[in-house]
Scaffold this active site. Structure first.
Site, mmCIF file in Angstrom:
data_model
loop_
_atom_site.group_PDB
_atom_site.id
_atom_site.type_symbol
_atom_site.label_atom_id
_atom_site.label_comp_id
_atom_site.label_asym_id
_atom_site.label_seq_id
_atom_site.Cartn_x
_atom_site.Cartn_y
_atom_site.Cartn_z
ATOM 1 N N HIS A 94 0.851 -1.195 0.000
ATOM 2 C CA HIS A 94 0.000 0.000 0.000
ATOM 3 C C HIS A 94 0.883 1.240 0.000
ATOM 4 C CE1 HIS A 94 -2.916 3.031 0.893
ATOM 5 N NE2 HIS A 94 -2.481 3.225 2.118
ATOM 6 N N HIS A 96 0.791 5.803 -1.128
ATOM 7 C CA HIS A 96 0.015 6.964 -1.564
ATOM 8 C C HIS A 96 0.742 7.584 -2.750
ATOM 9 C CE1 HIS A 96 -2.776 7.056 1.903
ATOM 10 N NE2 HIS A 96 -1.771 6.425 2.486
ATOM 11 N N ASP A 119 -0.546 -5.549 -20.480
ATOM 12 C CA ASP A 119 0.506 -6.525 -20.191
ATOM 13 C C ASP A 119 0.505 -6.955 -18.727
ATOM 14 O OD1 ASP A 119 1.656 -6.833 -22.703
ATOM 15 O OD2 ASP A 119 3.086 -5.205 -22.425
ATOM 16 N N HIS A 168 -8.906 7.213 -0.905
ATOM 17 C CA HIS A 168 -7.754 6.799 -0.087
ATOM 18 C C HIS A 168 -6.509 6.594 -0.947
ATOM 19 C CE1 HIS A 168 -6.218 3.877 3.298
ATOM 20 N NE2 HIS A 168 -5.298 4.711 2.892
ATOM 21 N N TYR A 226 5.590 -14.935 -23.635
ATOM 22 C CA TYR A 226 6.458 -13.812 -23.315
ATOM 23 C C TYR A 226 7.607 -14.287 -22.421
ATOM 24 C CZ TYR A 226 7.946 -9.342 -21.259
ATOM 25 O OH TYR A 226 8.682 -8.268 -20.825
#
Length: 231
Positions: A94, A96, A119, A168, A226
């Site tokens: 997480h 910001h 992708d 958030h 790939y």
């Protein structure tokens, strides 16, 4: 195994600073040892320059600290809720980061405008519902995890390893902490590219389903070609 996970989680957190995705003590990465039912996460409010594997906090899936002298990240209940519900994931991140957070604050999903996005993410980056006042007042972090889980009804979290929590910011995940951070790095890049795309052409449409399928599945599908063979 647990000591290796503490090291991996610490290194993953430091990777966020390396990529300039966090400032001060913002953001957190965790990892899980499924066989033991234990989660390792960054301690709350500790600057990245001070992080060491020994400072990582170890908890069980109910949030009981089993090792560590510091308080775990305030976002720990979100991480635990995701681990309880997304059984294939092994790491969560997480931040910001600016571009992804702009989309989250705008409460808008990130459309898949091009193959760079396709992708890595199988469709638009979803945004959660805006949390109700009752969800905010009591058990806020746990309820933030629940709104993510609710948003993923009918979605495969391994095909879409990212979400924008409305108002958030972004959460990402992957097979391990390093993969969760990689998803965050890529998410921030495609979020910035999407912002640029609609600045140049506000009427731009997402790519076709055929092109989305081609690019995602050539890298992640059962017949993916790939990269190099693992045999």
């Amino acid at each position: 195994m647990q000591e290796e996970l503490k090291k991996a989680v610490c290194e993953a957190n430091l990777e966020l600073q390396k990529h300039k995705l966090v400032i001060y003590s913002w953001g957190n990465v965790s990892g899980i040892e499924r066989s033991a039912g234990l989660v390792v996460i960054k301690p709350s409010g500790v600057p990245y320059d001070e992080l060491t594997p020994e400072k990582m906090v170890v908890l069980d899936l109910e949030g009981k600290i089993t090792e560590g002298a510091l308080n775990p990240s305030s976002d720990t209940p979100i991480h635990l809720e995701l681990y309880r519900n997304f059984e294939a994931i092994g790491g969560i991140c997480h931040t910001h980061s600016p571009s992804a957070t702009m989309w989250a604050q705008a409460c808008k999903e990130i459309p898949c405008f091009g193959t760079t996005h396709a992708d890595n993410f199988y469709g638009p980056i979803p945004v959660s519902d805006v949390m109700a006042e009752t969800e905010i007042k009591d058990d806020y972090e746990l309820n933030a995890g629940k709104v993510i889980v609710r948003r993923f009804t009918g979605l495969d979290p391994m095909q879409m390893p990212a979400v924008l929590v409305a108002n958030h910011g972004p959460f990402t995940w992957g097979a391990d902490p390093a993969a969760a951070v990689e998803a965050t790095v890529v998410l921030e890049q495609i979020a910035a590219m999407a912002l640029g795309t609609i600045t140049i052409n506000p009427a731009q449409s997402p790519i076709s389903r055929a092109l989305l399928d081609k690019h995602y599945l050539r890298k992640h599908g059962k017949n993916a070609y790939y990269g190099q063979s693992k045999s």
